[in-house]
Motif scaffolding. Structure first.
Motif, short mmCIF file in Angstrom:
data_model
loop_
_atom_site.label_atom_id
_atom_site.label_comp_id
_atom_site.label_asym_id
_atom_site.label_seq_id
_atom_site.Cartn_x
_atom_site.Cartn_y
_atom_site.Cartn_z
N GLN A 15 -92.26 -6.38 -2.63
CA GLN A 15 -90.88 -6.12 -2.19
C GLN A 15 -90.04 -5.58 -3.33
N SER A 16 -90.15 -6.21 -4.50
CA SER A 16 -89.39 -5.74 -5.67
C SER A 16 -89.81 -4.33 -6.06
N LEU A 17 -91.10 -4.07 -6.05
CA LEU A 17 -91.60 -2.73 -6.39
C LEU A 17 -91.03 -1.68 -5.46
N LEU A 18 -91.00 -1.98 -4.16
CA LEU A 18 -90.53 -0.99 -3.18
C LEU A 18 -89.02 -0.79 -3.21
N MET A 19 -88.29 -1.71 -3.85
CA MET A 19 -86.84 -1.58 -3.94
C MET A 19 -86.38 -0.96 -5.24
N CYS A 20 -87.31 -0.53 -6.11
CA CYS A 20 -86.90 0.07 -7.39
C CYS A 20 -86.33 1.46 -7.14
N SER A 21 -85.75 2.05 -8.18
CA SER A 21 -85.03 3.32 -8.01
C SER A 21 -85.96 4.47 -7.61
N GLU A 22 -87.21 4.45 -8.08
CA GLU A 22 -88.18 5.46 -7.69
C GLU A 22 -89.44 4.76 -7.18
N PRO A 23 -89.41 4.30 -5.95
CA PRO A 23 -90.57 3.55 -5.42
C PRO A 23 -91.78 4.46 -5.26
N PRO A 24 -92.97 3.86 -5.28
CA PRO A 24 -94.18 4.67 -5.09
C PRO A 24 -94.26 5.23 -3.68
N LYS A 25 -95.00 6.32 -3.55
CA LYS A 25 -95.25 6.91 -2.24
C LYS A 25 -96.66 6.60 -1.75
N ALA A 26 -97.48 6.01 -2.65
CA ALA A 26 -98.85 5.63 -2.28
C ALA A 26 -99.25 4.42 -3.10
N ILE A 27 -99.93 3.46 -2.46
CA ILE A 27 -100.39 2.25 -3.15
C ILE A 27 -101.87 2.03 -2.88
N PHE A 28 -102.61 1.80 -3.96
CA PHE A 28 -104.00 1.37 -3.86
C PHE A 28 -104.01 -0.14 -4.09
N ALA A 29 -104.44 -0.88 -3.08
CA ALA A 29 -104.55 -2.33 -3.18
C ALA A 29 -106.01 -2.69 -3.44
N SER A 30 -106.23 -3.63 -4.35
CA SER A 30 -107.60 -3.93 -4.75
C SER A 30 -108.39 -4.69 -3.70
N SER A 31 -107.73 -5.12 -2.63
CA SER A 31 -108.43 -5.74 -1.50
C SER A 31 -107.67 -5.41 -0.22
N ASP A 32 -108.35 -5.53 0.89
CA ASP A 32 -107.67 -5.30 2.18
C ASP A 32 -106.58 -6.35 2.41
N THR A 33 -106.82 -7.55 1.93
CA THR A 33 -105.81 -8.62 2.09
C THR A 33 -104.52 -8.22 1.38
N GLN A 34 -104.65 -7.69 0.16
CA GLN A 34 -103.45 -7.24 -0.56
C GLN A 34 -102.82 -6.04 0.14
N ALA A 35 -103.65 -5.17 0.71
CA ALA A 35 -103.11 -4.01 1.43
C ALA A 35 -102.28 -4.45 2.64
N ILE A 36 -102.73 -5.49 3.32
CA ILE A 36 -101.97 -6.02 4.46
C ILE A 36 -100.61 -6.55 4.00
N VAL A 37 -100.59 -7.18 2.84
CA VAL A 37 -99.31 -7.65 2.26
C VAL A 37 -98.39 -6.46 1.99
N VAL A 38 -98.95 -5.39 1.44
CA VAL A 38 -98.16 -4.19 1.14
C VAL A 38 -97.57 -3.61 2.42
N ILE A 39 -98.38 -3.52 3.47
CA ILE A 39 -97.91 -2.96 4.74
C ILE A 39 -96.78 -3.81 5.31
N ARG A 40 -96.95 -5.12 5.27
CA ARG A 40 -95.89 -6.01 5.79
C ARG A 40 -94.59 -5.82 5.02
N ALA A 41 -94.69 -5.79 3.68
CA ALA A 41 -93.49 -5.63 2.86
C ALA A 41 -92.81 -4.29 3.13
N ALA A 42 -93.61 -3.24 3.28
CA ALA A 42 -93.05 -1.90 3.54
C ALA A 42 -92.37 -1.84 4.90
#
Length: 197
Positions: A99-126
């Motif tokens: 959440q903090s990462l996505l709220m920064c002034s220049e958030p990423p446009k692509a994220i590589f998550a080291s596991s599918d579980t982490q990717a699911i967290v990223v999708i939820r936060a986004a």
């Protein structure tokens, strides 16, 4: 103690074939993810992974991060430390950091998550920030767990079912003394493109 066992190891680790082993080339998988995102034109990327422990069994996160960072750097794309999220196995901690990462002034446009579980967290936060996947943020995971197909997660498939089947075969063969030497098998990796990236 002569107890039959199978261990999962990374191809870059210091292990040799002195035990039954299922080998995964996590470095190659991270480079696959990098190549895929670069190929899609992404230039502002981030990495989300599990907290690292300093021993061979838990260095996989380091290997994925290092190889992802190196590969995108070869294409002139930096991965600053500010775009690296390392969280414990707790999904809530990962969620807060993403959440903090996505709220920064220049958030990423692509994220590589080291596991599918982490990717699911990223999708939820986004999604909770109103971002569209993959238009506002592309997400790629690693593992290809069963839910990945249902949520249309782009991911690196590491043949989990096949590695489980082989592990059982290795142990049974050792118990029944059908083989005298340890068996080692490297599992193939495939990038599975779906709708999140």
């Amino acid at each position: 103690h002569n107890v039959p066992l199978v261990i999962g190891v990374d191809k870059q680790s210091s292990f040799n074939c002195s035990y039954n082993q299922i080998v995964i080339d996590h470095a190659a998988g991270a480079r696959m993810a990098a190549d895929y995102l670069i190929g899609k034109g992404h230039r502002r990327m981030a990495f989300v992974g599990d907290a690292f422990l300093d021993n061979d069994f838990n260095s996989i996160g380091h290997i994925k991060l290092d190889n992802f960072r190196q590969r995108i750097a070869e294409h002139g794309v930096p991965l600053p430390d500010s775009n690296v999220v390392i969280a414990s196995q707790s999904m809530e901690q990962a969620y807060e950091k993403v959440q903090s990462l996505l709220m920064c002034s220049e958030p990423p446009k692509a994220i590589f998550a080291s596991s599918d579980t982490q990717a699911i967290v990223v999708i939820r936060a986004a999604q909770e920030q109103g971002l569209s996947i993959p238009d506002d943020l592309a997400v790629i995971g690693f593992d290809d767990i069963s839910i990945a197909e249902h949520i249309q997660l782009t991911t690196i498939n590491q043949a989990l079912k096949e590695s489980g089947r082989l592990a059982v075969e290795f142990v049974i063969a050792a118990i029944e003394k059908k083989v005298s030497e340890p068996q080692c098998s490297e599992m193939p990796l495939r990038l599975i493109p779906r709708k999140t990236a």
